[in-house]
Design a protein around this motif. Structure first.
Motif, short mmCIF file in Angstrom:
data_model
loop_
_atom_site.label_atom_id
_atom_site.label_comp_id
_atom_site.label_asym_id
_atom_site.label_seq_id
_atom_site.Cartn_x
_atom_site.Cartn_y
_atom_site.Cartn_z
N ARG A 107 -27.45 -67.75 -19.26
CA ARG A 107 -26.76 -66.55 -19.73
C ARG A 107 -26.23 -65.73 -18.54
O ARG A 107 -25.13 -65.20 -18.58
CB ARG A 107 -27.71 -65.72 -20.59
CG ARG A 107 -27.08 -64.62 -21.37
CD ARG A 107 -28.01 -63.92 -22.37
NE ARG A 107 -29.43 -63.89 -22.04
CZ ARG A 107 -30.38 -64.70 -22.54
NH1 ARG A 107 -30.05 -65.65 -23.39
NH2 ARG A 107 -31.65 -64.59 -22.21
N GLU A 108 -27.02 -65.64 -17.46
CA GLU A 108 -26.62 -64.87 -16.29
C GLU A 108 -25.55 -65.57 -15.45
O GLU A 108 -24.73 -64.91 -14.84
CB GLU A 108 -27.83 -64.60 -15.39
CG GLU A 108 -28.82 -63.62 -15.95
CD GLU A 108 -30.01 -63.41 -15.05
OE1 GLU A 108 -30.03 -63.96 -13.92
OE2 GLU A 108 -30.93 -62.69 -15.45
N THR A 109 -25.55 -66.90 -15.42
CA THR A 109 -24.69 -67.62 -14.48
C THR A 109 -23.59 -68.44 -15.15
O THR A 109 -22.79 -69.05 -14.45
CB THR A 109 -25.53 -68.58 -13.61
OG1 THR A 109 -26.16 -69.55 -14.45
CG2 THR A 109 -26.56 -67.83 -12.80
N GLY A 110 -23.54 -68.48 -16.45
CA GLY A 110 -22.60 -69.34 -17.16
C GLY A 110 -21.14 -69.06 -16.85
O GLY A 110 -20.30 -69.96 -16.89
N HIS A 111 -20.80 -67.85 -16.51
CA HIS A 111 -19.41 -67.46 -16.27
C HIS A 111 -19.04 -67.45 -14.78
O HIS A 111 -17.91 -67.16 -14.44
CB HIS A 111 -19.19 -66.05 -16.84
CG HIS A 111 -20.03 -65.01 -16.14
ND1 HIS A 111 -21.36 -64.84 -16.43
CD2 HIS A 111 -19.72 -64.14 -15.16
CE1 HIS A 111 -21.83 -63.88 -15.65
NE2 HIS A 111 -20.86 -63.44 -14.87
N MET A 112 -20.00 -67.77 -13.90
CA MET A 112 -19.78 -67.64 -12.46
C MET A 112 -19.05 -68.84 -11.87
O MET A 112 -19.21 -69.97 -12.32
CB MET A 112 -21.12 -67.49 -11.73
CG MET A 112 -21.84 -66.22 -12.00
SD MET A 112 -23.35 -66.17 -11.03
CE MET A 112 -24.04 -64.64 -11.58
N SER A 113 -18.27 -68.56 -10.82
CA SER A 113 -17.65 -69.63 -10.04
C SER A 113 -18.73 -70.23 -9.12
O SER A 113 -19.84 -69.71 -9.01
CB SER A 113 -16.51 -69.08 -9.20
OG SER A 113 -17.00 -68.24 -8.18
N PHE A 114 -18.37 -71.30 -8.44
CA PHE A 114 -19.32 -71.95 -7.54
C PHE A 114 -19.77 -71.00 -6.43
O PHE A 114 -20.96 -70.92 -6.11
CB PHE A 114 -18.70 -73.22 -6.94
CG PHE A 114 -19.65 -73.97 -6.05
CD1 PHE A 114 -20.74 -74.64 -6.59
CD2 PHE A 114 -19.45 -74.00 -4.68
CE1 PHE A 114 -21.62 -75.32 -5.76
CE2 PHE A 114 -20.32 -74.69 -3.86
CZ PHE A 114 -21.41 -75.36 -4.40
N GLN A 115 -18.84 -70.26 -5.86
CA GLN A 115 -19.18 -69.33 -4.78
C GLN A 115 -20.08 -68.19 -5.29
O GLN A 115 -21.01 -67.78 -4.61
CB GLN A 115 -17.91 -68.74 -4.14
CG GLN A 115 -17.14 -69.72 -3.30
CD GLN A 115 -16.27 -70.65 -4.14
OE1 GLN A 115 -15.99 -70.38 -5.31
NE2 GLN A 115 -15.84 -71.76 -3.55
N GLU A 116 -19.80 -67.70 -6.50
CA GLU A 116 -20.65 -66.66 -7.08
C GLU A 116 -22.05 -67.19 -7.36
O GLU A 116 -23.04 -66.49 -7.16
CB GLU A 116 -20.02 -66.14 -8.37
CG GLU A 116 -18.76 -65.33 -8.17
CD GLU A 116 -18.04 -65.02 -9.47
OE1 GLU A 116 -17.43 -63.93 -9.54
OE2 GLU A 116 -18.09 -65.84 -10.41
N LEU A 117 -22.12 -68.43 -7.80
CA LEU A 117 -23.41 -69.05 -8.07
C LEU A 117 -24.21 -69.21 -6.78
O LEU A 117 -25.42 -68.96 -6.75
CB LEU A 117 -23.22 -70.40 -8.76
CG LEU A 117 -24.47 -71.11 -9.23
CD1 LEU A 117 -25.25 -70.25 -10.21
CD2 LEU A 117 -24.12 -72.44 -9.86
N GLN A 118 -23.55 -69.60 -5.70
CA GLN A 118 -24.24 -69.71 -4.41
C GLN A 118 -24.79 -68.35 -3.98
O GLN A 118 -25.92 -68.26 -3.50
CB GLN A 118 -23.29 -70.23 -3.33
CG GLN A 118 -23.02 -71.71 -3.44
CD GLN A 118 -22.06 -72.17 -2.35
OE1 GLN A 118 -21.07 -71.51 -2.04
NE2 GLN A 118 -22.38 -73.30 -1.75
N HIS A 119 -24.00 -67.31 -4.13
CA HIS A 119 -24.43 -65.96 -3.78
C HIS A 119 -25.62 -65.53 -4.64
O HIS A 119 -26.59 -64.95 -4.14
CB HIS A 119 -23.26 -64.98 -3.92
CG HIS A 119 -23.58 -63.59 -3.52
ND1 HIS A 119 -23.80 -63.22 -2.22
CD2 HIS A 119 -23.73 -62.47 -4.26
CE1 HIS A 119 -24.08 -61.94 -2.18
NE2 HIS A 119 -24.04 -61.45 -3.41
N TYR A 120 -25.56 -65.81 -5.94
CA TYR A 120 -26.64 -65.49 -6.87
C TYR A 120 -27.94 -66.18 -6.43
O TYR A 120 -29.00 -65.55 -6.38
CB TYR A 120 -26.23 -65.96 -8.28
CG TYR A 120 -27.33 -65.90 -9.32
CD1 TYR A 120 -27.58 -64.74 -10.03
CD2 TYR A 120 -28.10 -67.03 -9.61
CE1 TYR A 120 -28.57 -64.68 -11.00
CE2 TYR A 120 -29.09 -66.99 -10.56
CZ TYR A 120 -29.33 -65.82 -11.26
OH TYR A 120 -30.31 -65.78 -12.21
#
Length: 55
Positions: free
Chosen positions: A25-38
């Motif tokens: 739910r928190e990461t489903g909309h994130m790009s790869f770079q956003e996911l790395q930052h998360y």
């Protein structure tokens, strides 16, 4: 004689499914770079190190 299953005080499978659903739910909309930052933020907040520390 009929046997009954004992009730569980803690269900690890249900907990893992809930954790996985929350992360999705928190990461489903994130790009790869956003996911790395998360992931980097979560690791830093937890105090865990992604690589072993040498003394």
């Amino acid at each position: 004689m009929k046997t009954t299953k004992p009730t569980k005080a803690f269900d690890a499978v249900d907990m893992m499914r809930a954790i996985r659903a929350n992360i999705t739910r928190e990461t489903g909309h994130m790009s790869f770079q956003e996911l790395q930052h998360y992931m980097k933020q979560k690791l830093q907040a937890s105090g865990l190190h992604p690589t072993p520390q040498t003394i």
